[in-house]
Design an enzyme around this catalytic site. Structure first.
Site, PDB file in Angstrom:
ATOM      1  N   LYS A 119       0.823  -1.212   0.000  1.00 18.56           N
ATOM      2  CA  LYS A 119       0.000   0.000   0.000  1.00 18.56           C
ATOM      3  C   LYS A 119       0.862   1.270   0.000  1.00 18.56           C
ATOM      4  O   LYS A 119       0.432   2.306  -0.477  1.00 18.56           O
ATOM      5  CB  LYS A 119      -0.925   0.024   1.215  1.00 18.56           C
ATOM      6  CG  LYS A 119      -1.896  -1.149   1.338  1.00 18.56           C
ATOM      7  CD  LYS A 119      -2.936  -1.175   0.233  1.00 18.56           C
ATOM      8  CE  LYS A 119      -4.068  -2.138   0.556  1.00 18.56           C
ATOM      9  NZ  LYS A 119      -3.690  -3.551   0.428  1.00 18.56           N
TER      10      LYS A 119
HETATM   11  C1  PLP Z   1      -4.151  -4.651  -0.051  1.00 18.60           C
HETATM   12  C2  PLP Z   1      -3.353  -5.878  -0.040  1.00 18.60           C
HETATM   13  C3  PLP Z   1      -3.522  -6.879  -1.004  1.00 18.60           C
HETATM   14  C4  PLP Z   1      -4.606  -6.849  -2.053  1.00 18.60           C
HETATM   15  O1  PLP Z   1      -4.521  -5.856  -3.032  1.00 18.60           O
HETATM   16  P1  PLP Z   1      -5.839  -5.447  -3.831  1.00 18.60           P
HETATM   17  O2  PLP Z   1      -5.417  -4.309  -4.673  1.00 18.60           O
HETATM   18  O3  PLP Z   1      -6.857  -5.060  -2.787  1.00 18.60           O
HETATM   19  O4  PLP Z   1      -6.271  -6.638  -4.604  1.00 18.60           O
HETATM   20  C5  PLP Z   1      -2.697  -7.995  -0.948  1.00 18.60           C
HETATM   21  N1  PLP Z   1      -1.776  -8.128   0.025  1.00 18.60           N
HETATM   22  C6  PLP Z   1      -1.591  -7.189   0.975  1.00 18.60           C
HETATM   23  C7  PLP Z   1      -0.584  -7.430   2.019  1.00 18.60           C
HETATM   24  C8  PLP Z   1      -2.357  -6.034   0.982  1.00 18.60           C
HETATM   25  O5  PLP Z   1      -2.183  -5.104   1.940  1.00 18.60           O
END
Ligand code: PLP
Length: 487
Positions: A119
């Site tokens: 993120k």
């Molecule tokens: C947010 C997240 C995901 C998923 O990503 P999306 O864009 O919501 O599909 C996968 N792994 C981690 C650790 C995340 O924080």
């Protein structure tokens, strides 16, 4: 000369807007998601030139095709990009490493940012861009977001020292790890206001409802300057497309080599960004949508049934999602950019919690995409298997889902295809799951991280509120704050 990109809505009822408006608004006013009216395209010669670029230079090459210089001049865009990635703790920013159990599988580590999850990649840039645009306009926004783990810390961290925004991460008290909670509550920043919410039987979904309620009142939205930085925001998806180019370039010998991607998927923002990269000309040979026991996406790719079911808590909690809202963007492109169709489908889905895709749309979404569902048992097994080989590597549970997905579906790809697994979190964020996976083996040094160790000894500051009072209380404190600044 490429044509200027403007942004319309998946529901087709919003007149085109410029990049700054799409980013600051978050949601399109007609209830849809912002999408570009066309995409830049890179021809193979351009890709060859891009292949040697550092990550920030590659980011500039791609982002400058979406953002006109009269909105952010190139010099400022470069500065914003540099600032967004200088807090990463690896010189490559996103290192590509070998998978210890299969030489045709690679791991692209997306977790070297300040809060140790993928993120950080887009959030640092998004909030810097918001702050930049708002300061130019002399405006301020309250960013309200519900988090079940990684989005809140990334947003809180990115907001530190950006006075044009106040950040309100809401989380269900006791339902996220202590490491994640402390990443929000141990920041010493006057514009970051974490709220732990008591009494949320449905966890993040309860909080999403409160946020949606707040946003559905246009007068309140305007009065309090509310906006959102969840992955509905176009800017996040756009920035996430860069790492597909970067990973491909690092792994290939020449442009055109068969390379696929495996992506642990929740809200489908990351994987949709991979689709965008392919549409922009990246010759990726395919994508694996790896999910856990929450199978909304798996079902959609397998049978065309897009259906919301009850949430199942799993070890890969960041992808415990039953309504992957970026899937609407994907469907919008798959259905030939027809807003009317998306409007019908969205409305039916909201009413009945399911839609059945027609054969043509199903074929379109399956073009290059495969899905796989990985159980918790498999997740633990994959963590253990990667760690106990001759070259130990400890994946976090989400990375383990993408690794298990790649190992499962590898036989479906032509021989010689390599698969890049996206590693979306640092294992130190999940120490209890690591301990469970390693079954008493001594955890490796990579199972801890100094930033988390430091947080464990720091004051926390947070507000605590009951779910039933949350909306009223948020409005009250935001009004008070506004009165105090401007009164
Ligand atoms: C947010 C997240 C995901 C998923 O990503 P999306 O864009 O919501 O599909 C996968 N792994 C981690 C650790 C995340 O924080």
């Amino acid at each position: 000369m490429s044509q200027r990109i403007r942004f319309t809505s998946t529901r087709g009822q919003t007149p085109p807007v410029e990049f700054d408006e799409a980013v600051l608004k978050g949601f399109a006013p007609d209830g849809g998601l912002f999408v570009p009216d066309h995409l830049p395209h890179f021809i193979p010669d351009e890709l060859t030139d891009m292949a040697g670029l550092s990550y920030p230079d590659l980011a500039f090459t791609i982002l400058s095709r979406f953002i006109a210089p009269d909105i952010i001049p190139g010099r400022d865009l470069k500065k914003l990009i540099r600032g967004s990635f200088e807090g990463f703790d690896h010189p490559d920013i996103l290192p590509l490493v070998a998978c210890p159990v299969d030489p045709s599988v690679l791991i692209l580590e997306l977790f070297h940012g300040p809060t140790l999850s993928f993120k950080d990649i887009a959030m640092g840039f998004l909030i810097r861009v918001m702050d930049y645009l708002l300061r130019k306009k002399g405006e301020h926004l309250n960013l309200v977001l519900a988090t079940t783990g990684d989005t809140g810390p990334a947003a809180a961290h990115a907001s530190v020292g950006r006075p044009a925004v106040d950040c309100w991460p809401l989380f269900p008290l006791g339902m996220i790890t202590e490491e994640q909670e402390r990443q929000m509550t141990c920041l010493d920043a006057p514009n970051v206001h974490p709220v732990g919410v008591e009494n949320c039987p449905d966890g993040g979904d309860d909080l999403d409802r409160v946020v949606l309620n707040l946003f559905s009142d246009p007068d309140l939205k305007k009065e309090l300057g509310l906006s959102s930085v969840n992955s509905i925001n176009w800017c996040r998806v756009m920035v996430q497309s860069i790492h597909y180019f970067y990973g491909y370039f690092r792994a290939c010998d020449r442009i055109g080599d068969p390379i696929a991607f495996s992506v642990p998927s929740g809200a489908f923002g990351n994987l949709f960004a991979g689709y965008l990269a392919r549409e922009m000309g990246l010759p990726a040979s395919g994508f694996i949508c790896a999910v856990n026991a929450n199978q909304t996406l798996f079902r959609a790719f397998s049978s065309g049934l897009f259906k919301k079911e009850d949430l199942i808590p799993t070890l890969s909690s960041a992808i415990d999602i039953v309504v992957p809202y970026n899937f609407w963007r994907f469907l919008y492109f798959a259905a030939g950019r027809d807003g009317q169709t998306i409007r019908d489908w969205m409305d039916r889905f909201h009413e009945t919690h399911e839609i059945q895709l027609d054969a043509e749309t199903l074929a379109a979404i399956r073009n290059g995409f495969k899905a796989v569902s990985i159980s918790d048992v498999r997740t633990l097994e994959t963590m253990r298997r990667c760690f106990s080989g001759p070259a130990p590597y400890l994946p976090d549970p989400h990375t383990a889902v993408s690794l298990a997905g790649a190992l499962t579906l590898k036989p479906d790809f032509p021989a010689g295809t390599r698969i890049i697994c996206l590693a979306t979190a640092h294992p130190a964020k999940f120490p209890r799951i690591t301990a469970q996976a390693l079954e008493g083996e001594l955890p490796p040094p990579s199972a801890v991280h100094p930033s988390l160790t430091r947080n464990a000894k720091t004051f926390r500051h947070l507000r605590i509120c009951r779910l039933e009072d949350l909306e009223t209380e948020l409005i009250r404190v935001m009004r008070d704050k506004k009165g105090a600044t401007h009164g």
